[in-house]
Design a protein around this motif. Structure first.
Motif, PDB file in Angstrom:
ATOM      1  N   ALA A   1      33.619  29.269  41.195  1.00  0.00           N
ATOM      2  CA  ALA A   1      33.590  30.516  40.431  1.00  0.00           C
ATOM      3  C   ALA A   1      32.265  30.704  39.698  1.00  0.00           C
TER       4      ALA A   1
ATOM      5  N   SER B   1      31.422  29.626  36.794  1.00  0.00           N
ATOM      6  CA  SER B   1      31.772  29.991  35.424  1.00  0.00           C
ATOM      7  C   SER B   1      32.207  28.758  34.650  1.00  0.00           C
TER       8      SER B   1
ATOM      9  N   GLY C   1      34.444  27.627  31.263  1.00  0.00           N
ATOM     10  CA  GLY C   1      35.510  28.139  30.412  1.00  0.00           C
ATOM     11  C   GLY C   1      35.495  27.547  29.019  1.00  0.00           C
TER      12      GLY C   1
ATOM     13  N   HIS D   1      28.352  32.113  34.352  1.00  0.00           N
ATOM     14  CA  HIS D   1      29.024  32.979  33.393  1.00  0.00           C
ATOM     15  C   HIS D   1      29.933  32.167  32.479  1.00  0.00           C
TER      16      HIS D   1
ATOM     17  N   VAL E   1      33.773  32.253  30.691  1.00  0.00           N
ATOM     18  CA  VAL E   1      35.092  32.863  30.577  1.00  0.00           C
ATOM     19  C   VAL E   1      35.635  32.422  29.224  1.00  0.00           C
TER      20      VAL E   1
ATOM     21  N   ASN F   1      38.371  32.526  26.388  1.00  0.00           N
ATOM     22  CA  ASN F   1      39.783  32.815  26.143  1.00  0.00           C
ATOM     23  C   ASN F   1      40.113  32.634  24.673  1.00  0.00           C
TER      24      ASN F   1
ATOM     25  N   LEU G   1      43.881  28.574  31.792  1.00  0.00           N
ATOM     26  CA  LEU G   1      42.489  28.753  32.207  1.00  0.00           C
ATOM     27  C   LEU G   1      42.169  27.878  33.415  1.00  0.00           C
TER      28      LEU G   1
ATOM     29  N   SER H   1      43.845  29.221  36.577  1.00  0.00           N
ATOM     30  CA  SER H   1      43.455  30.561  37.010  1.00  0.00           C
ATOM     31  C   SER H   1      42.478  30.548  38.177  1.00  0.00           C
TER      32      SER H   1
ATOM     33  N   ASN I   1      39.408  30.752  37.709  1.00  0.00           N
ATOM     34  CA  ASN I   1      38.269  31.566  37.265  1.00  0.00           C
ATOM     35  C   ASN I   1      37.146  30.740  36.656  1.00  0.00           C
ATOM     36  N   VAL I   2      37.369  29.445  36.472  1.00  0.00           N
ATOM     37  CA  VAL I   2      36.326  28.569  35.925  1.00  0.00           C
ATOM     38  C   VAL I   2      36.249  27.292  36.741  1.00  0.00           C
TER      39      VAL I   2
END
Length: 343
Positions: A60, A62, A64, A96, A98, A100, A114, A117, A119-120
């Motif tokens: 990703a 990213s 977190g 990036h 993320v 939360n 997290l 997900s 996403n990280v």
């Protein structure tokens, strides 16, 4: 207009695969080719298609982080400075964040969500506490992470970067003892955080070596804001036997402490000595105080950048970093420390 991967490859006379591998740090791409690609990226403004990269690599790109948010939790400029270092390093690699937000009592669940997900690629922990339950939880989740700080008790086999807070405040207290100070106050961070516990331990250790004890009436714990530094120092100075020296866990706390000392009509460096921990906050330089502050110095921004480097290096398979790093703070002596009154 920024170019796409195909156009960048045509400009360089390379295949799209070679350019992609150079950007992602694959070892089979030689250093000269990688530098050519990176230079072309800077000149053309190329930005990778993250959706395509994620499909190709499963990453990703990213990092977190979870930020506790609740009524009564003050914003923290120290954490902001750490994030600035993390961001500066991340942007170099087009990574990036993320972010939360989480209620304090839901933090573990937020980390679990997290991690699940997708996403990280990795997370970091901060504000460490004794026997911190987040460490075994993240170890069980098998997501890469780095801790800023260290827990006290519990597992020890986890990646961290920390300042040697015990040694820093031991060194600062020893300096004051050598100057003849015996009544030394401590304005510390929250008592439930590991760094505060270690700083108090450093003060106690130095005093014990001199045959002295730490007077608990001269220890205050609070969030690290100047108003709390002012209130703590004001309280100490109203005592019948006020301290001749004070240690502050932040230049922000010291700002308030200095204000209380000035209002009491005392001279810093002669009537009372002051030492603060300097996180190298750009808007609060210790050398710019009316009386330049003696400090133990360790940059929060540098710590943020280092953690980003370690996390990103682990994600893209570049670099070999130590699992655990303990930085020593630098003791910088300035005019705010002097011999104890009457010495």
């Amino acid at each position: 207009m920024a170019v796409n991967l195909k156009q960048l490859a045509e400009i360089l006379g390379l295949s799209q695969t070679t350019v992609s591998r150079a950007l992602n740090g694959y070892p089979e791409v030689n250093a000269e080719t990688r530098q050519r690609v990176l230079q072309a990226v800077r000149e053309t403004g190329y930005r990778p298609n993250r959706a395509a990269q994620r499909l190709a690599t499963g990453k990703a790109y990213s990092i977190g982080l979870v930020m506790p948010i609740a009524a009564g939790i003050d914003s923290d400029i120290h954490f902001g400075e750490f994030l600035a270092g993390l961001a500066e390093e991340s942007v170099k690699h087009d990574f990036h964040f993320v972010l939360n937000p989480s209620a304090p009592d839901d933090e573990e669940a937020t980390f679990r969500r997290l991690a699940a997900s997708g996403n990280v690629d990795a997370v970091f922990l901060a504000y460490m506490r004794p026997n911190d339950p987040r460490i075994p939880m993240l170890k069980a989740l098998s997501i890469p992470f780095v801790v800023h700080g260290r827990s006290i008790g519990g597992p020890r086999d986890y990646p961290f970067l920390d300042v040697d807070n015990t040694q820093a405040f031991y060194d600062a207290t020893k300096l004051l003892l050598q100057l003849g100070h015996h009544r030394i106050a401590l304005i510390n961070g929250p008592d439930y955080l590991a760094f505060s516990i270690r700083r108090k331990k450093g003060v106690t250790r130095a005093l014990t070596e001199w045959g002295l004890g730490l007077d608990e009436e001269l220890v205050h714990h609070s969030v690290m804001a100047d108003e709390y530094g002012y209130r703590s120092m004001q309280h100490f100075l109203e005592r019948p036997d006020p301290p001749t020296a004070v240690l502050c866990s932040s230049t922000v706390l010291a700002l308030g402490a200095v204000r209380a000392i000035n209002r009491a009509g005392l001279a810093i460096g002669s009537d009372i000595s002051v030492i603060a921990h300097d996180d190298v906050l750009p808007m609060l330089k210790p050398e710019n105080f009316s009386v330049p502050l003696t400090t133990t110095r360790s940059s929060l921004r540098a710590a943020g950048a280092r953690i980003a480097t370690r996390l990103i290096g682990g994600i893209i398979g570049r670099g070999d970093y130590p699992e655990q790093e303990l930085w020593r703070a630098e003791l910088i002596v300035r005019a705010s420390t002097g011999p104890a009154p009457g010495r």
